[in-house]
Design an enzyme around this catalytic site. Structure first.
Site, PDB file in Angstrom:
ATOM      1  N   GLY A  16     -11.062  -6.365 -14.732  1.00 54.23           N
ATOM      2  CA  GLY A  16     -10.282  -5.495 -15.614  1.00 54.23           C
ATOM      3  C   GLY A  16      -9.129  -6.228 -16.273  1.00 54.23           C
ATOM      4  N   ALA A  17      -9.425  -7.430 -16.804  1.00 56.37           N
ATOM      5  CA  ALA A  17      -8.325  -8.308 -17.245  1.00 56.37           C
ATOM      6  C   ALA A  17      -8.053  -8.252 -18.747  1.00 56.37           C
ATOM      7  CB  ALA A  17      -8.613  -9.750 -16.812  1.00 56.37           C
ATOM      8  N   ARG A  19      -6.486  -5.966 -20.404  1.00 58.93           N
ATOM      9  CA  ARG A  19      -5.172  -5.404 -20.738  1.00 58.93           C
ATOM     10  C   ARG A  19      -4.366  -5.175 -19.445  1.00 58.93           C
ATOM     11  NH1 ARG A  19      -7.294   0.826 -21.883  1.00 58.93           N
ATOM     12  NH2 ARG A  19      -6.709   1.592 -19.811  1.00 58.93           N
ATOM     13  N   VAL A  68     -17.476  -2.900 -12.584  1.00 58.62           N
ATOM     14  CA  VAL A  68     -17.371  -3.199 -11.150  1.00 58.62           C
ATOM     15  C   VAL A  68     -17.817  -2.031 -10.270  1.00 58.62           C
ATOM     16  CG1 VAL A  68     -15.504  -4.884 -11.459  1.00 58.62           C
ATOM     17  CG2 VAL A  68     -14.941  -2.531 -10.869  1.00 58.62           C
ATOM     18  N   SER A 149      -1.623   0.031  -4.619  1.00 59.35           N
ATOM     19  CA  SER A 149      -0.642   0.872  -5.314  1.00 59.35           C
ATOM     20  C   SER A 149       0.282   1.492  -4.289  1.00 59.35           C
ATOM     21  CB  SER A 149      -1.350   1.996  -6.062  1.00 59.35           C
ATOM     22  OG  SER A 149      -0.407   2.938  -6.537  1.00 59.35           O
ATOM     23  N   TYR A 162      -7.044   9.301  -6.453  1.00 53.26           N
ATOM     24  CA  TYR A 162      -6.444   7.971  -6.681  1.00 53.26           C
ATOM     25  C   TYR A 162      -5.725   7.514  -5.409  1.00 53.26           C
ATOM     26  CZ  TYR A 162      -3.637   4.299  -8.935  1.00 53.26           C
ATOM     27  OH  TYR A 162      -3.051   3.098  -9.273  1.00 53.26           O
ATOM     28  N   LYS A 166      -6.565   4.183  -2.963  1.00 58.78           N
ATOM     29  CA  LYS A 166      -5.645   3.076  -2.709  1.00 58.78           C
ATOM     30  C   LYS A 166      -5.308   2.957  -1.218  1.00 58.78           C
ATOM     31  CE  LYS A 166      -5.306   1.573  -6.969  1.00 58.78           C
ATOM     32  NZ  LYS A 166      -5.795   0.233  -7.374  1.00 58.78           N
ATOM     33  N   ILE A 195       4.495   0.676 -13.252  1.00 53.30           N
ATOM     34  CA  ILE A 195       4.409  -0.476 -14.154  1.00 53.30           C
ATOM     35  C   ILE A 195       4.031   0.041 -15.542  1.00 53.30           C
ATOM     36  CG2 ILE A 195       3.336  -2.737 -14.526  1.00 53.30           C
ATOM     37  CD1 ILE A 195       4.672  -2.610 -11.768  1.00 53.30           C
TER      38      ILE A 195
HETATM   39  P1  NAD Z   1      -4.951  -0.237 -17.261  1.00 53.79           P
HETATM   40  O1  NAD Z   1      -5.654   1.047 -17.422  1.00 53.79           O
HETATM   41  O2  NAD Z   1      -4.062  -0.722 -18.345  1.00 53.79           O
HETATM   42  O3  NAD Z   1      -5.984  -1.411 -16.957  1.00 53.79           O
HETATM   43  C1  NAD Z   1      -7.064  -1.235 -16.076  1.00 53.79           C
HETATM   44  C2  NAD Z   1      -8.160  -2.177 -16.523  1.00 53.79           C
HETATM   45  O4  NAD Z   1      -9.274  -2.017 -15.627  1.00 53.79           O
HETATM   46  C3  NAD Z   1      -8.653  -1.856 -17.932  1.00 53.79           C
HETATM   47  O5  NAD Z   1      -8.816  -3.043 -18.667  1.00 53.79           O
HETATM   48  C4  NAD Z   1      -9.991  -1.168 -17.682  1.00 53.79           C
HETATM   49  O6  NAD Z   1     -10.923  -1.326 -18.721  1.00 53.79           O
HETATM   50  C5  NAD Z   1     -10.450  -1.906 -16.419  1.00 53.79           C
HETATM   51  N1  NAD Z   1     -11.482  -1.164 -15.713  1.00 53.79           N
HETATM   52  C6  NAD Z   1     -11.453   0.156 -15.370  1.00 53.79           C
HETATM   53  N2  NAD Z   1     -12.604   0.481 -14.779  1.00 53.79           N
HETATM   54  C7  NAD Z   1     -13.370  -0.645 -14.750  1.00 53.79           C
HETATM   55  C8  NAD Z   1     -14.664  -0.928 -14.265  1.00 53.79           C
HETATM   56  N3  NAD Z   1     -15.413   0.015 -13.707  1.00 53.79           N
HETATM   57  N4  NAD Z   1     -15.133  -2.200 -14.382  1.00 53.79           N
HETATM   58  C9  NAD Z   1     -14.378  -3.155 -14.951  1.00 53.79           C
HETATM   59  N5  NAD Z   1     -13.144  -2.943 -15.436  1.00 53.79           N
HETATM   60  C10 NAD Z   1     -12.658  -1.691 -15.339  1.00 53.79           C
HETATM   61  O7  NAD Z   1      -4.157  -0.103 -15.907  1.00 53.79           O
HETATM   62  P2  NAD Z   1      -3.137  -1.074 -15.145  1.00 53.79           P
HETATM   63  O8  NAD Z   1      -1.894  -0.304 -14.994  1.00 53.79           O
HETATM   64  O9  NAD Z   1      -3.111  -2.421 -15.729  1.00 53.79           O
HETATM   65  O10 NAD Z   1      -3.840  -1.097 -13.697  1.00 53.79           O
HETATM   66  C11 NAD Z   1      -4.360  -2.258 -13.098  1.00 53.79           C
HETATM   67  C12 NAD Z   1      -4.429  -2.039 -11.599  1.00 53.79           C
HETATM   68  O11 NAD Z   1      -3.112  -1.804 -11.102  1.00 53.79           O
HETATM   69  C13 NAD Z   1      -5.243  -0.801 -11.195  1.00 53.79           C
HETATM   70  O12 NAD Z   1      -5.978  -1.089 -10.025  1.00 53.79           O
HETATM   71  C14 NAD Z   1      -4.177   0.234 -10.909  1.00 53.79           C
HETATM   72  O13 NAD Z   1      -4.625   1.215 -10.014  1.00 53.79           O
HETATM   73  C15 NAD Z   1      -3.091  -0.636 -10.334  1.00 53.79           C
HETATM   74  N6  NAD Z   1      -1.757  -0.021 -10.385  1.00 53.79           N
HETATM   75  C16 NAD Z   1      -1.148   0.268 -11.578  1.00 53.79           C
HETATM   76  C17 NAD Z   1       0.123   0.829 -11.566  1.00 53.79           C
HETATM   77  C18 NAD Z   1       0.886   1.160 -12.820  1.00 53.79           C
HETATM   78  O14 NAD Z   1       1.956   1.786 -12.718  1.00 53.79           O
HETATM   79  N7  NAD Z   1       0.408   0.800 -14.010  1.00 53.79           N
HETATM   80  C19 NAD Z   1       0.748   1.121 -10.358  1.00 53.79           C
HETATM   81  C20 NAD Z   1       0.096   0.819  -9.167  1.00 53.79           C
HETATM   82  C21 NAD Z   1      -1.158   0.244  -9.197  1.00 53.79           C
END
Ligand code: NAD
Length: 258
Positions: A16-17, A19, A68, A149, A162, A166, A195
């Site tokens: 998921g890289a 963005r 994934v 998370s 969710y 986690k 974030i």
């Molecule tokens: P985001 O939605 O910007 O990015 C998530 C990425 O994962 C996207 O590029 C999406 O296309 C990809 N993705 C989703 N489902 C997928 C799949 N089945 N196969 C491949 N790629 C897939 O979110 P983010 O905030 O960058 O989150 C990244 C990680 O950090 C996640 O695991 C999220 O739960 C965790 N997280 C985020 C926050 C926050 O506040 N943003 C807080 C705690 C944890």
């Protein structure tokens, strides 16, 4: 063979890289000389721009499309990731999703539960299994970093699936850390708080207000770079006597305060 004995730059697979946090991690690794495999599910353009940005910073990267959550997706991802540069030294389980709709746990559907658990827990669990088998077969020391998370421990009744996913990831970190340590493979979990990414865009204004009022001891929202720097600290080898460790990247949100 240990990682340091292998020739050439080390190889990282970040799921998921395209963005958000994953992109921040991919860029940070690419800038530091890692070869980066940029996994994406659907948005080929953002993955391509991540690959380009790493190239412009003097690094090497390739994009790999794969879902994934799907076993065929993971099989493709494993094959292409290992084939790209002959092996993988670091897996970052970053891909994740929030429920499509925030609804009260009394209204939560089985479809939403299955979808979120598939992406956030079953996917990384079995992808890690595949990468770990590869590392063992290749006698390759390695690192696995799970992006968990604060929701592993903080209950949000409007996105229970969710939180559960986690919390499950927290146990996944422990299980693999225990199983793989004797083979030189260390497992860590980064636990972000709030974030600024597309995932939090819908609630950001509310969170921004809360944070400015002292919701977190450090009064700002987190950035993808905050998580990326913790990844860098781990892969640069500064935690050689730790595994199964959880690092909170949350502005101190996890502290119990009075
Ligand atoms: P985001 O939605 O910007 O990015 C998530 C990425 O994962 C996207 O590029 C999406 O296309 C990809 N993705 C989703 N489902 C997928 C799949 N089945 N196969 C491949 N790629 C897939 O979110 P983010 O905030 O960058 O989150 C990244 C990680 O950090 C996640 O695991 C999220 O739960 C965790 N997280 C985020 C926050 C926050 O506040 N943003 C807080 C705690 C944890």
């Amino acid at each position: 063979m240990s990682t340091s004995e292998q020739t050439g730059p080390r190889v990282a697979l970040v799921t998921g890289a395209g963005r958000g946090i994953g992109r921040g991690i991919a860029l940070a690794l690419g800038e530091r000389g890692w070869r980066v495999l940029v996994n994406y599910r659907a948005d080929a353009d953002s993955a391509a721009s991540c690959v380009r940005e790493i190239g412009e910073a003097g690094g090497e990267a390739r994009a790999i499309q794969a879902d994934v959550a799907a076993s065929e997706g993971r099989a493709t991802l494993l094959r292409e990731a290992i084939g790209a540069w002959g092996g993988v030294d670091l897996l970052v389980n970053n891909a994740g999703m929030a429920p499509r709709q925030r609804v009260d746990i009394l209204e939560m559907t089985e479809a939403s539960y299955d979808e979120v658990m598939g992406v956030n827990l079953r996917g990384p669990l079995f992808l890690t299994q595949g990468i770990a088998r590869h590392m063992l077969a290749a006698e390759r020391a390695g690192t696995i970093i799970n992006i968990g998370s604060m929701s592993a421990v903080v209950a949000s009744t409007s996105r229970g699936e969710y939180c559960i996913s986690k919390t499950g990831m927290g146990m996944m970190t422990k299980l693999y850390a225990d199983r793989l340590a004797e083979h030189g493979i260390h497992v860590y979990e980064l636990r972000p708080g709030i974030i600024e990414t597309d995932m939090t865009a819908v609630v950001l204004e509310r969170y921004r207000r809360l944070v400015s009022q002292g919701f977190t001891p450090i009064r700002r929202l987190g950035l993808p770079q905050d998580v990326a720097l913790a990844c860098v600290a781990i892969v640069e080898g500064h935690f050689p006597f730790s595994t199964g460790e959880v690092i909170n990247i949350d502005g101190g949100q996890h502290l119990q305060r009075l």
